[in-house]
Design an enzyme around this catalytic site. Structure first.
Site, mmCIF file in Angstrom:
data_model
loop_
_atom_site.group_PDB
_atom_site.id
_atom_site.type_symbol
_atom_site.label_atom_id
_atom_site.label_comp_id
_atom_site.label_asym_id
_atom_site.label_seq_id
_atom_site.Cartn_x
_atom_site.Cartn_y
_atom_site.Cartn_z
ATOM 1 N N HIS A 83 0.831 -1.206 0.000
ATOM 2 C CA HIS A 83 0.000 0.000 0.000
ATOM 3 C C HIS A 83 0.860 1.248 0.000
ATOM 4 O O HIS A 83 1.803 1.372 0.764
ATOM 5 C CB HIS A 83 -0.971 0.007 1.189
ATOM 6 C CG HIS A 83 -0.337 -0.267 2.511
ATOM 7 N ND1 HIS A 83 -0.005 -1.538 2.930
ATOM 8 C CD2 HIS A 83 0.046 0.566 3.500
ATOM 9 C CE1 HIS A 83 0.541 -1.477 4.130
ATOM 10 N NE2 HIS A 83 0.600 -0.215 4.492
HETATM 11 P P1 AMP Z 1 1.636 0.439 7.476
HETATM 12 O O1 AMP Z 1 1.342 -1.020 7.314
HETATM 13 O O2 AMP Z 1 2.531 0.746 8.630
HETATM 14 O O3 AMP Z 1 2.179 1.072 6.212
HETATM 15 O O4 AMP Z 1 0.287 1.215 7.764
HETATM 16 C C1 AMP Z 1 -0.963 0.612 7.678
HETATM 17 C C2 AMP Z 1 -2.012 1.707 7.621
HETATM 18 O O5 AMP Z 1 -3.280 1.063 7.506
HETATM 19 C C3 AMP Z 1 -2.076 2.598 8.846
HETATM 20 O O6 AMP Z 1 -1.998 3.957 8.433
HETATM 21 C C4 AMP Z 1 -3.421 2.261 9.500
HETATM 22 O O7 AMP Z 1 -4.047 3.382 10.070
HETATM 23 C C5 AMP Z 1 -4.230 1.718 8.349
HETATM 24 N N1 AMP Z 1 -5.213 0.683 8.680
HETATM 25 C C6 AMP Z 1 -5.117 -0.267 9.631
HETATM 26 N N2 AMP Z 1 -6.165 -1.111 9.561
HETATM 27 C C7 AMP Z 1 -6.932 -0.674 8.513
HETATM 28 C C8 AMP Z 1 -8.129 -1.136 7.929
HETATM 29 N N3 AMP Z 1 -8.752 -2.242 8.379
HETATM 30 N N4 AMP Z 1 -8.631 -0.439 6.873
HETATM 31 C C9 AMP Z 1 -8.019 0.664 6.408
HETATM 32 N N5 AMP Z 1 -6.881 1.147 6.931
HETATM 33 C C10 AMP Z 1 -6.336 0.489 7.963
#
Ligand code: AMP
Ligand code: ZN
Length: 193
Positions: free
Chosen positions: A107
């Site tokens: 992502h």
């Molecule tokens: P990272 O894996 O550290 O790059 O960040 C993961 C991102 O996903 C963070 O900014 C979270 O706030 C976000 N996040 C966590 N769970 C969900 C979810 N179920 N749906 C959408 N965003 C999410």
């Protein structure tokens, strides 16, 4: 045989780290999609605007990238920039990846630089977006073009999350998160015209 077409994401949902796969199908969170990617609102936004761009192809993380994915990464960034242009052109944004992501499925973060959000609570949150732990999309693409793969040192990058708190604009040291959050309000995050 590989048809060359992006495959549909394989979904092994259930564990929290797979939450993005569920969110890719959540109409409340999806803001845009095309044949190659989906943009969702980050469920716990760390700024006024915080989006995640996810490819439809099954790519768990940066380590899954191969030389042929350069075009896909360029597409993800382009899609994010286009969304931002049509959402809020006035604020500065960064587009990039966490060197050591916590959530599965590749992502790209598109995040406005105000960091004005109640979900931004911890030093780890702050350092994940304001140190080299946050790698600009352009740098990831360059690395993939040059080396044919993208790998970041887990130990080295995880250590960055414990860095002392510093303002991302002026670099001033901040004693704790409340002080930092008050301080960053003094800067402008508007795009200079
Ligand atoms: P990272 O894996 O550290 O790059 O960040 C993961 C991102 O996903 C963070 O900014 C979270 O706030 C976000 N996040 C966590 N769970 C969900 C979810 N179920 N749906 C959408 N965003 C999410
Ligand atoms: Zn400052």
């Amino acid at each position: 045989m590989d048809s060359g077409k992006p495959s549909k994401v394989q979904k092994f949902t259930g564990h929290w780290s797979q939450g993005l796969l569920t969110s890719m199908d959540d109409p409340e969170l999806v803001v845009k999609s095309d044949d190659r990617a989906v943009i969702i609102k980050d469920k716990y936004p760390k700024a006024k605007h915080h989006f995640l761009v996810l490819p439809k192809e099954t790519l768990p993380n940066l380590k899954s990238l191969k030389p042929e994915h350069v075009d896909l990464l360029e597409h993800l960034e382009k899609m994010a920039r286009h969304l931002v242009d049509t959402t809020d052109k006035t604020l500065k944004f960064r587009y990039g990846y966490h060197a050591v992501p916590s959530m599965s499925h590749l992502h790209l973060h598109a995040i406005s630089q105000d960091f004005d959000s109640p979900c931004l609570k911890t030093k780890k949150h702050w350092n994940s977006f304001t140190t080299e732990y946050f790698v600009d999309s352009k740098d990831v693409i360059e690395r993939l073009k040059k080396h044919g793969k993208v790998e970041y040192d887990i130990k080295e990058n995880t250590a960055l999350l414990n860095n002392d708190l510093r303002c991302h604009v002026c670099g001033s040291a901040q004693k704790n998160m409340p002080a930092l959050k008050t301080h960053i309000k003094c800067h402008s995050y508007k795009v200079e015209s």
